[in-house]
Design a protein around this motif. Structure first.
Motif, PDB file in Angstrom:
ATOM      1  N   ASN A 112       0.809  -1.218   0.000  1.00 64.28           N
ATOM      2  CA  ASN A 112       0.000   0.000   0.000  1.00 64.28           C
ATOM      3  C   ASN A 112       0.843   1.269   0.000  1.00 64.28           C
ATOM      4  O   ASN A 112       0.434   2.287  -0.545  1.00 64.28           O
ATOM      5  N   VAL A 113       2.002   1.182   0.626  1.00 63.05           N
ATOM      6  CA  VAL A 113       2.869   2.348   0.767  1.00 63.05           C
ATOM      7  C   VAL A 113       3.816   2.494  -0.425  1.00 63.05           C
ATOM      8  O   VAL A 113       4.265   3.587  -0.733  1.00 63.05           O
ATOM      9  N   GLY A 114       4.109   1.386  -1.088  1.00 67.91           N
ATOM     10  CA  GLY A 114       5.015   1.440  -2.233  1.00 67.91           C
ATOM     11  C   GLY A 114       6.468   1.257  -1.858  1.00 67.91           C
ATOM     12  O   GLY A 114       7.355   1.845  -2.484  1.00 67.91           O
ATOM     13  N   VAL A 115       6.715   0.445  -0.810  1.00 61.93           N
ATOM     14  CA  VAL A 115       8.083   0.137  -0.400  1.00 61.93           C
ATOM     15  C   VAL A 115       8.235  -1.381  -0.329  1.00 61.93           C
ATOM     16  O   VAL A 115       7.252  -2.115  -0.348  1.00 61.93           O
ATOM     17  N   GLU A 116       9.468  -1.839  -0.215  1.00 58.12           N
ATOM     18  CA  GLU A 116       9.736  -3.263  -0.056  1.00 58.12           C
ATOM     19  C   GLU A 116       9.346  -3.703   1.351  1.00 58.12           C
ATOM     20  O   GLU A 116       9.459  -2.928   2.304  1.00 58.12           O
ATOM     21  N   ARG A 117       8.918  -4.948   1.500  1.00 56.08           N
ATOM     22  CA  ARG A 117       8.539  -5.468   2.806  1.00 56.08           C
ATOM     23  C   ARG A 117       9.704  -5.406   3.787  1.00 56.08           C
ATOM     24  O   ARG A 117       9.549  -5.080   4.956  1.00 56.08           O
TER      25      ARG A 117
END
Length: 73
Positions: free
Chosen positions: A24-29
């Motif tokens: 949702n945020v657009g970053v890697e886990r």
């Protein structure tokens, strides 16, 4: 290192996975995991996106007292 136990608690309370927030945020886990552990500080833009997903105040990421606002239960 500032462990953000409050962040993990809020995520788990809402039954959201790290992967879901990362998507949702657009970053890697892995990056989100480092934010949650306090190993990385999010940019204001990322903090705001996480805050929207978890319905929290985004400024908590930048406050020294963040963990005191969400004491261990």
């Amino acid at each position: 290192m500032r462990i953000r136990s409050w962040l993990k608690r809020e995520r788990e309370k809402k039954r959201i996975t790290q992967q879901s927030i990362a998507n949702n945020v657009g970053v890697e886990r892995q990056y989100y995991g480092m934010i949650e552990k306090g190993e990385r500080n999010p940019s204001p833009k990322v903090a705001k996106k996480i805050a929207v997903v978890l319905d929290i105040d985004w400024t908590l990421f930048f406050e020294e007292e963040g963990n005191k606002l969400f004491p261990v239960e």
